[in-house]
Motif scaffolding. Sequence first.
Motif, short mmCIF file in Angstrom:
data_model
loop_
_atom_site.label_atom_id
_atom_site.label_comp_id
_atom_site.label_asym_id
_atom_site.label_seq_id
_atom_site.Cartn_x
_atom_site.Cartn_y
_atom_site.Cartn_z
N LEU A 110 -3.90 -3.33 -6.45
CA LEU A 110 -3.33 -4.65 -6.79
C LEU A 110 -3.10 -4.71 -8.30
CD1 LEU A 110 -5.50 -7.05 -4.61
CD2 LEU A 110 -3.07 -6.56 -4.30
N TYR A 138 -10.42 -7.26 -12.83
CA TYR A 138 -9.80 -7.13 -11.51
C TYR A 138 -8.32 -7.43 -11.56
CZ TYR A 138 -14.54 -6.95 -9.86
OH TYR A 138 -15.84 -6.58 -9.67
N ARG A 169 -17.35 -8.95 3.14
CA ARG A 169 -16.66 -7.70 2.89
C ARG A 169 -15.16 -7.93 3.04
NH1 ARG A 169 -17.56 -2.58 2.67
NH2 ARG A 169 -19.78 -2.73 3.08
N LEU A 190 -11.35 -5.69 2.03
CA LEU A 190 -10.72 -4.49 1.47
C LEU A 190 -11.78 -3.46 1.05
CD1 LEU A 190 -7.77 -5.88 -0.70
CD2 LEU A 190 -7.75 -5.16 1.68
N ILE A 198 -7.46 -12.15 0.19
CA ILE A 198 -6.07 -12.58 0.22
C ILE A 198 -5.76 -13.04 1.64
CG2 ILE A 198 -3.68 -11.82 -0.15
CD1 ILE A 198 -4.92 -9.60 -1.96
N GLU A 199 -4.87 -14.01 1.76
CA GLU A 199 -4.49 -14.47 3.10
C GLU A 199 -3.97 -13.28 3.91
OE1 GLU A 199 -1.89 -17.75 2.17
OE2 GLU A 199 -3.58 -18.78 1.23
N GLY A 200 -4.46 -13.17 5.14
CA GLY A 200 -4.05 -12.06 6.00
C GLY A 200 -5.04 -10.90 6.01
N ILE A 253 -18.22 -15.93 -8.16
CA ILE A 253 -17.46 -15.02 -7.31
C ILE A 253 -17.61 -13.64 -7.91
CG2 ILE A 253 -15.18 -14.49 -6.34
CD1 ILE A 253 -14.40 -17.40 -7.03
N ARG A 288 -7.54 -2.65 -2.97
CA ARG A 288 -7.95 -3.64 -3.95
C ARG A 288 -7.63 -3.16 -5.36
NH1 ARG A 288 -12.93 -5.36 -5.47
NH2 ARG A 288 -12.90 -3.55 -6.82
N GLU A 318 -8.55 -8.92 6.49
CA GLU A 318 -9.70 -9.03 7.38
C GLU A 318 -10.98 -9.12 6.55
OE1 GLU A 318 -10.34 -6.79 11.40
OE2 GLU A 318 -11.58 -5.83 9.86
N HIS A 337 0.50 -11.30 -4.09
CA HIS A 337 -0.60 -10.53 -3.51
C HIS A 337 -0.35 -10.16 -2.05
CE1 HIS A 337 -3.18 -11.99 -6.96
NE2 HIS A 337 -3.29 -10.68 -6.98
N ARG A 360 -9.88 -12.98 10.14
CA ARG A 360 -8.75 -12.79 9.25
C ARG A 360 -8.55 -14.07 8.41
NH1 ARG A 360 -5.58 -8.55 9.22
NH2 ARG A 360 -6.44 -7.67 11.14
N LEU A 369 -10.18 -15.03 -6.31
CA LEU A 369 -10.49 -14.49 -4.99
C LEU A 369 -9.48 -13.42 -4.60
CD1 LEU A 369 -11.41 -17.82 -3.19
CD2 LEU A 369 -12.94 -15.86 -3.49
N GLU A 370 -8.21 -13.70 -4.89
CA GLU A 370 -7.16 -12.75 -4.51
C GLU A 370 -7.29 -11.43 -5.26
OE1 GLU A 370 -3.61 -15.62 -2.86
OE2 GLU A 370 -3.32 -14.60 -4.77
N SER A 371 -7.60 -11.51 -6.55
CA SER A 371 -7.68 -10.25 -7.29
C SER A 371 -8.89 -9.44 -6.85
CB SER A 371 -7.68 -10.49 -8.80
OG SER A 371 -8.75 -11.31 -9.16
N LEU A 372 -9.86 -10.11 -6.23
CA LEU A 372 -11.00 -9.38 -5.67
C LEU A 372 -10.73 -8.92 -4.24
CD1 LEU A 372 -13.82 -11.49 -7.24
CD2 LEU A 372 -13.82 -9.02 -7.21
#
Lengths: 639, 79
Positions: free
Chosen positions: A140, A63, B55, B57, B35-37, A460, A137, B39, A226, B15, B29-32
Motif C-alpha cells: 500500500l 505505514y 488480524r 492482511l 480496509i473495506e472488503g 491503533i 499491507r 477479511e 486503498h 469481511r 486503519l486503512e494504512s494498517l
Amino acid sequence: MCKGSIKVVLVGNPNTGKTSLLNSLTGMRLHVGNWPGKTVEKKEGYFDYKGYDFTVVDLPGTYSIAPYSEEERVTYAYLRGELSEDECASAACHGGGGRRLRRIRCGCHESGQCPPAGMGPWTEVIVQTIDVNALERNLLMTMELLALGKRVVLAFNFNREAKRRGITFDMEAIARILQVPVVSIEANRGENKEALLDMIIATADKPVHTPDYLPRLLKENGEIHHDDTLQFFKEWIRPYYQTEKSRHHTERIDAFLLNRYTAFPVFLLAMFLMFAATFTISTPIVDLIDACFGALGEAAARLRLPDILKSLLTEGIIGGVGSVISFAPLIFILFFMIAFFEDSGYLGRTVVLIDRLFQKFGISGQSFIPMILGFGCNVPAIMAIRTIKSRKERLIGIMVNSFMSCGARLPVYALFCSIFFPKNAVWVIMLLYLAGIVVAFAASRVLSMIIPDDEQASLIIELPPYRVPYIGNMVKHAWFHTKEFIKRAGTIILGSVIIIWALASLPLGVEYGSEQSLIGSIGKLIAPLFGPLGFGDWTYAIALIFGFVAKEVIIGTLATIHGGGEEVLATILPNSISPLGALAFLFFVLLYVPCVATVAVIQKETGKWQYALVQIGMNLTVAWLVAWLVYHGGKLLGF
Amino acid sequence: MTKTLYQLRAGETARIRSIGTDVVTKERLESLGMIEGVEVGMVRSTPLGNPRIYRALNTMIALRNDVAKLIEVEVADHV
C-alpha cells in the motif's frame, strides 16, 4: 574514479527490518543526529561501492506517507522535499544549487571528476523494506511512493520466515507486474546486500519510471485509493503469492504472554529479570574497572609531579572521571536488555496489556513505550513520544518521563547500594524504579486533570510477530549508548570534574575538599535545604548541583571531592550519611531536576521554555517531598 | 449477517463492510490494512478486555473496543 553519488532513502513499515538493513549497509559508520529543526532522530551512513558514493538516510518507520503522528510527519515532509535547507544540498530538492555539502567523502568532488554537490549529481533512490509476510499491507505504501514520482527499489525481507510460515511467491513475476525492481534480502544477516546495491545503481542510472497501472489507483487529489489498490493486488499479485493457513508461533506465544492469568506475572517477572540481570552481570566488571582506576591513581600518585598537578590527576581526573567510566558496562547491559524487549516484539504487547489501566490515569497505553525507553535515557524517550497522536497525551508523556529512572541514575544507585545496602542492592534498586513509575502515574493523573482535553485519539497499533532479536542490532544499540556515556565522561564530565577540583582547591593553601574551600562554602550555603531529608552534609548538595549537568556527575563530584573511586567512597561516605539518609538521597536523585539535555529536549518538544521551567519546579518539589517522606517515614518505622 | 467488529468472538472471521469512524482514524486503519472488503479475524482479547487483537492482511492489529464498535463486518452465513 567516482561514477556518481547516490542518496538512498530508507523507508518502510515499522518492524520490516529497516534498522537491520541500515546497519548492514553502513556497518558501524553511522551518524545519528536530529532532523533539522526537529528532535526526531536522523540516522545517516556513508560508504563507497563500485565507484559510487553512497549516502543512506533512514526515515522513521511509517505505514503511510500521509502523516498520522508527529513522527510520521518527518517522513512525509522529507519525501515531499519540504524539509529545511540542510537537506537541500541533496537531490531531494535540486534548488539548493551551489550549497556546500557538509561532508564530501570520496574526494572525487574536489578532484573535479564529479560536478560539485548541489548541481545535481545526486540521484535519489527510495528503498522500501518489505515484510513479505504481509506483502499486501506493505505494498500500500509502495503505491504512495510511486505516486510521488520517486525511483523506488523494493527490498523483500524476512523470506526465510515466510518460507517457514508456508508463504510462497514468485518474486520475479511480482516485480514484473509492479514494474518496480525487487531484491530479496535477509537484512539481519546482511544477505544479498550487494545485489540490492547493484539494483540501486541500475535504478539510479535510469530515468524515473511510473508504472502504467498507477493512474487507475489514484484519487483526484493524488492519494491512493486503498480499496482499488487491494483489488489490483487481488487480481494481479495473488496468483503469484500463496499463503498456507497455519497458526503462527506468534499466536501461540501470545496465548501465554497475553493470557488472563499469566500475562501480568510474566510481565513483572520480565521487568525484574531485566534489572536484576543488568545489575548482577555488570557488578563484577564494574568493580574490576574501578580497581584498575584505583591502581592507576596509586601509580599516578607516585609520579614526580608538582603537588597541584598530582592532585588534579589523581583526585580530579582519575578519581572523578574514572568513577563514572567504570559504570560503562552497566549502561551497556541495560541498553542491551531494552533493545531485547524492543526487538523481540514484546514491548508492543505491553502497550495493549496496560492500555486500559493507563486510561484510568488519563494516558494511553502507547505512553508505556517511551516510559520503558526512559529507563535507558530520557532524551530519546521523550523524542519517541512523537508517535502519540493526542497533544494532551504527548504533553503528559513528556512531563512525566523524567520520573522514569534513566541509565545515568543507575550508577548512583549502584554505588550507594553497594556501600549502604550490599545485601539488598537489587531490591533497593527495584524499589527506586517502581517509585519512579508510581510517581509518573500519579503525576499523569494530576496533569490529565489540569491540561484541557483535545481531540481524542484512539489506540491503533500493529503487534509485530515475535522474532528472535538479532544480536548484532542489540549490540550496536547498546554500544551506541555506551559510547555516548564514555564520550560524556571524557567531555562534560571531565569539564565538571576539573571545575569541581578547582573549586575544591581554592582559595590557595586551603585543605583540598575541606569545608573551608570554595566548593565547601558554596555547598554549605545550600546544604540546609537538605538537612530535613537526612543528607545535610555539604558534599551532597554540591553533588546534586553538578548532577544537573548529567546524573552520573553526582558520583564524579563525590569522587573528586573525596579523591577516589568506589573503594575510597565506601569508607568515607558512611561518616556523613546514615543508610536511611542514603536512601532518601537516592529517592531525591531519582526524582529531582532532569539533566540539562532532557530539559533542552522538553523545551524543544513542547515548543515552550515555560514547560521546561514548570518541569524543573515540579520535579524539585516532588523530589523534596518524597525524600522527606522516606526519611521521616523510615525513622518512624525505626530504621 | 452484519455485525460490528467488536461482536466477533475469538477465532471468528468476517469481511469489513464499512468503517464509521472519523476520517483520520479511518485513514490510519486503512494504512494498517483495515480496509473495506478485507477479511478480518478476531485473534484474542487481552487480560483487561480492552483493547482486543484482530488480524487483517496477515498482520495483527490492536484496537480499542470503542473503535471496533464503529466497524461493520459481514459474517459469512453458515449453511
